[in-house]
Write a protein that holds these residues in place. Structure first.
Motif, PDB file in Angstrom:
ATOM      1  N   SER A  23       0.838  -1.195   0.000  1.00 45.85           N
ATOM      2  CA  SER A  23       0.000   0.000   0.000  1.00 45.85           C
ATOM      3  C   SER A  23       0.871   1.243   0.000  1.00 45.85           C
ATOM      4  O   SER A  23       2.066   1.179   0.313  1.00 45.85           O
ATOM      5  CB  SER A  23      -0.897   0.010   1.237  1.00 45.85           C
ATOM      6  N   LEU A  24       0.264   2.361  -0.316  1.00 45.74           N
ATOM      7  CA  LEU A  24       0.979   3.627  -0.306  1.00 45.74           C
ATOM      8  C   LEU A  24       1.550   3.905   1.088  1.00 45.74           C
ATOM      9  O   LEU A  24       2.664   4.412   1.222  1.00 45.74           O
ATOM     10  CB  LEU A  24       0.062   4.761  -0.759  1.00 45.74           C
ATOM     11  N   LEU A  53       9.559   5.895  -4.983  1.00 45.26           N
ATOM     12  CA  LEU A  53       8.498   6.676  -5.621  1.00 45.26           C
ATOM     13  C   LEU A  53       8.154   6.084  -6.985  1.00 45.26           C
ATOM     14  O   LEU A  53       6.972   5.966  -7.341  1.00 45.26           O
ATOM     15  CB  LEU A  53       8.925   8.136  -5.762  1.00 45.26           C
ATOM     16  N   SER A  54       9.162   5.687  -7.734  1.00 46.79           N
ATOM     17  CA  SER A  54       8.928   5.060  -9.041  1.00 46.79           C
ATOM     18  C   SER A  54       8.122   3.772  -8.896  1.00 46.79           C
ATOM     19  O   SER A  54       7.229   3.497  -9.705  1.00 46.79           O
ATOM     20  CB  SER A  54      10.247   4.754  -9.742  1.00 46.79           C
ATOM     21  N   ARG A  55       8.429   3.006  -7.870  1.00 43.25           N
ATOM     22  CA  ARG A  55       7.693   1.761  -7.647  1.00 43.25           C
ATOM     23  C   ARG A  55       6.235   2.035  -7.326  1.00 43.25           C
ATOM     24  O   ARG A  55       5.341   1.292  -7.749  1.00 43.25           O
ATOM     25  CB  ARG A  55       8.363   0.938  -6.543  1.00 43.25           C
ATOM     26  N   VAL A  56       5.967   3.097  -6.593  1.00 39.44           N
ATOM     27  CA  VAL A  56       4.584   3.490  -6.292  1.00 39.44           C
ATOM     28  C   VAL A  56       3.839   3.762  -7.596  1.00 39.44           C
ATOM     29  O   VAL A  56       2.738   3.253  -7.826  1.00 39.44           O
ATOM     30  CB  VAL A  56       4.549   4.746  -5.384  1.00 39.44           C
ATOM     31  N   GLY A  60       0.667   1.801 -10.207  1.00 41.67           N
ATOM     32  CA  GLY A  60      -0.579   2.473 -10.576  1.00 41.67           C
ATOM     33  C   GLY A  60      -1.177   3.309  -9.465  1.00 41.67           C
ATOM     34  O   GLY A  60      -2.312   3.763  -9.578  1.00 41.67           O
ATOM     35  N   GLU A  61      -0.407   3.525  -8.422  1.00 38.96           N
ATOM     36  CA  GLU A  61      -0.900   4.350  -7.323  1.00 38.96           C
ATOM     37  C   GLU A  61      -0.460   5.792  -7.533  1.00 38.96           C
ATOM     38  O   GLU A  61       0.556   6.050  -8.168  1.00 38.96           O
ATOM     39  CB  GLU A  61      -0.378   3.845  -5.980  1.00 38.96           C
TER      40      GLU A  61
END
Length: 135
Positions: A23-24, A53-56, A60-61
């Motif tokens: 989750s975020l 941040l890139s993985r977030v 698609g979040e």
């Protein structure tokens, strides 16, 4: 032992990502740990925070204000040892915020000032501002 905590956090996040339950909130927590690493003088902490941040985004979040402010906090901590160039990353983050429609808040701007002050102090300056009466 910060290094041991970091390894454990990375393993846990990787396991949660593989299960599809990341989750975020978890990413924000890991980015926050990057700030701790940067405060301990880890020069790679800011790069790791941007990777997170890139993985977030890849998941698609949409990053939220906490994500961006925490990332700026990593910049501020990194600027203490790496200087003003790192502090300039805050402006890139501000542009990213605008791109996804996240409005900056008071924490955003005070963290940017903190980064500027720390960056200037790293090069031996007084900080992000001076008083006219000082010599």
């Amino acid at each position: 032992d910060t290094a041991g905590c970091v390894r454990a956090a990375d393993r846990a996040l990787s396991d949660v990502e593989q299960s599809g339950l990341a989750s975020l909130y978890l990413y924000n927590q890991r980015i926050s740990l990057c700030a701790r690493e940067a405060g301990a003088g880890d020069a790679g902490a800011l790069d790791r925070a941007f990777v997170l941040l890139s993985r977030v985004v890849e998941r698609g979040e949409v990053p939220d204000i906490v994500t961006f402010n925490t990332l700026m906090h990593v910049c501020a901590k990194s600027a203490s040892t790496q200087g003003e160039e790192v502090a300039q990353s805050c402006f890139e983050i501000l542009e990213m915020m605008a791109d996804v429609g996240v409005a900056p808040d008071t924490i955003t701007f005070t963290t940017m000032l903190d980064a500027s002050t720390r960056g200037a102090a790293a090069r031996g300056g007084r900080g992000g501002w001076t008083r006219g009466w000082q010599t």
